[in-house]
Write a protein that holds these residues in place. Structure first.
Motif, PDB file in Angstrom:
ATOM      1  N   ALA A 153       0.867   4.050  -2.873  1.00 20.80           N
ATOM      2  CA  ALA A 153       0.327   5.250  -2.606  1.00 20.80           C
ATOM      3  C   ALA A 153       1.478   6.488  -3.197  1.00 20.80           C
ATOM      4  O   ALA A 153       2.561   6.273  -3.336  1.00 20.80           O
ATOM      5  N   GLN A 207       0.738  -1.382   0.060  1.00 24.50           N
ATOM      6  CA  GLN A 207      -0.075   0.114   0.043  1.00 24.50           C
ATOM      7  C   GLN A 207       0.892   1.302  -0.092  1.00 24.50           C
ATOM      8  O   GLN A 207       0.772   2.295  -0.787  1.00 24.50           O
ATOM      9  N   ALA A 255      -6.394  11.331  -2.966  1.00 27.60           N
ATOM     10  CA  ALA A 255      -6.766  10.684  -4.280  1.00 27.60           C
ATOM     11  C   ALA A 255      -7.370  11.396  -5.160  1.00 27.60           C
ATOM     12  O   ALA A 255      -8.529  11.942  -4.717  1.00 27.60           O
ATOM     13  N   SER A 309      -0.036  11.121   2.325  1.00 24.95           N
ATOM     14  CA  SER A 309      -0.183  10.964   0.950  1.00 24.95           C
ATOM     15  C   SER A 309      -0.995  12.037   0.264  1.00 24.95           C
ATOM     16  O   SER A 309      -1.580  12.788   0.836  1.00 24.95           O
TER      17      SER A 309
END
Ligand SMILES: [Zn+2]
Length: 396
Positions: free
Chosen positions: A131, A127, A396, A393
């Motif tokens: 990311a 993950q 998205a 991150s």
């Protein structure tokens, strides 16, 4: 299990599978940890990450450091030790190096302290790699924590030398997934008292090593009492002051021989606000002025030798640091400060990296037969690491 198969498993099943792999390596501190480090390195390479391996001078022990994410911004360290305490005690109901699940608990040496955390971190790697991290995660796995934080200093020094060092280290020691913001430091010492031997019926002619060791031990106990009464104090710790005590002793050869050697060990476990080195010097000064002259008056060849077994620094409260402030909103509930050792003090003192402790499992289950970590704790750890990943991150 091949990584391709793991990709279809849930995050939790993945962590459990990693934990089974990790526990199977007998990394009791007296053995090499290199097979485990090689295993971790091979796993990381499958995701295109080339770890840095730092060997100790024997070549038998290794630290692993791996960065996921950009190098030019400050990031976060996820730190764990790979060694475990021996599993020789009676009372194991399943083989200590074969992870066994019973009633929501995963039994095995190191399951709690602290391969459970490492397994969660490994499960998160796919993950993290996928990311778009705006800040790096530094995975740091050390050797020989259980025998005095011997591996971590090299990691902390290496990190400190980066152009952009990390801004926070999260040490995954078992805290029931609560936030711990302090840890005591420790100096472990051995003291050898050299006297003179002879038939005990001529006792006044000799320098009795046990008698003099006892005087030093009494001094240690007396000073410990003063500290317990006068502080310094920090009531966030269960034992709110530094402690100081003798822990092992040996000496003498027969009931009718004045002993010429007595050796004992003692420790100073200090609050972050208490200078353990100064405390040790204070003791030595007292011994040198009150005990040693009387021994040497009788025989100049007698003496007292001090040997440091190991030492690691305390971890202070880093909640006012910028690094902590950045992650504050994802941190779990605060539970206090701990008297056991962790590598947090090393990261803070040697690496200059503010540190906190958050990890799955309870320290009550560590260092015991039938050590276990609750599956629920691994879930909480994975959820925490997920929040941490989201925090660093791009949206998205
Ligand atoms: Zn530990």
């Amino acid at each position: 299990m091949p990584e391709a198969e793991k990709s279809t498993m849930s995050l939790l099943e993945n962590a459990k599978s990693h934990l089974k792999d990790l526990v199977a390596f007998d990394t009791t501190s007296r053995y090499t940890n290199r097979p485990l480090i090689d295993h971790m390195a091979a796993f990381l390479r499958e995701y295109g990450i080339e770890p840095v391996i730092l060997l100790d001078e024997t070549g038998e022990k290794a630290n692993l450091i791996a960065r996921i994410g950009p190098a030019d911004v400050p990031g976060v360290v996820l730190s764990g030790h790979t060694d475990v305490v021996p599993a020789l005690e009676k009372g194991w109901t399943s083989p200590p190096f074969d992870l066994t699940e019973r009633d929501g608990k995963l039994y095995g040496r190191g399951s709690c302290d602290m391969k459970g955390f490492a397994a969660c971190v490994m499960a998160m790697v796919p993950q993290l790699v996928a990311a778009k991290l705006e800040r790096p995660v530094w995975l740091c796995f050390s050797h020989d924590e259980e025998v005095g934080c011997l591996g971590a200093p090299a990691i902390a020094e290496w990190l400190a030398k980066r152009e952009v060092p990390p801004m926070l280290a999260i040490i995954g020691e078992p805290t029931d997934m609560k936030l711990v913001t302090g840890q005591k430091g420790k100096i472990a010492m051995r003291c050898h008292v050299h006297g003179t031997s002879g038939h005990s019926s001529f006792a006044p002619d000799h320098v009795n090593a046990i008698d003099n060791a006892a005087r030093i031990i009494a001094m240690i106990a007396e000073r410990a009492g003063e500290i317990a009464e006068n502080g310094p104090f920090d009531h966030d710790f269960t034992v709110p002051h530094s402690t100081m005590l003798a822990t092992m002793i040996s000496g003498g050869v027969a009931t009718n021989v004045t002993p010429d050697l007595c050796s004992f060990t003692f420790e100073i476990r200090s609050l972050p606000t208490h200078d353990a080195r100064a405390e040790l010097e204070f003791l030595k000064t007292r011994v040198n002025s009150e005990i040693l002259p009387k021994m040497q008056e009788k025989c100049a060849e007698t003496g007292i030798e001090w040997e440091e077994i190991f030492a690691y620094p305390a971890m202070g409260d880093n909640t006012a640091s910028e690094g902590f402030a950045f992650f504050r909103d994802i941190m779990p509930e605060w539970s206090g400060k701990v008297s056991y050792g962790s590598e947090g003090g090393v990261f803070e003192t040697i690496g200059g990296i503010p540190s906190v402790i958050v990890g799955p499992g309870s320290i009550r289950q560590a260092h015991k037969p039938d050590e276990f970590v609750e599956v629920e704790q691994l879930s909480l750890c994975l959820a925490f690491l997920g929040k941490l990943a989201a925090k660093i991150s791009e949206p998205a």
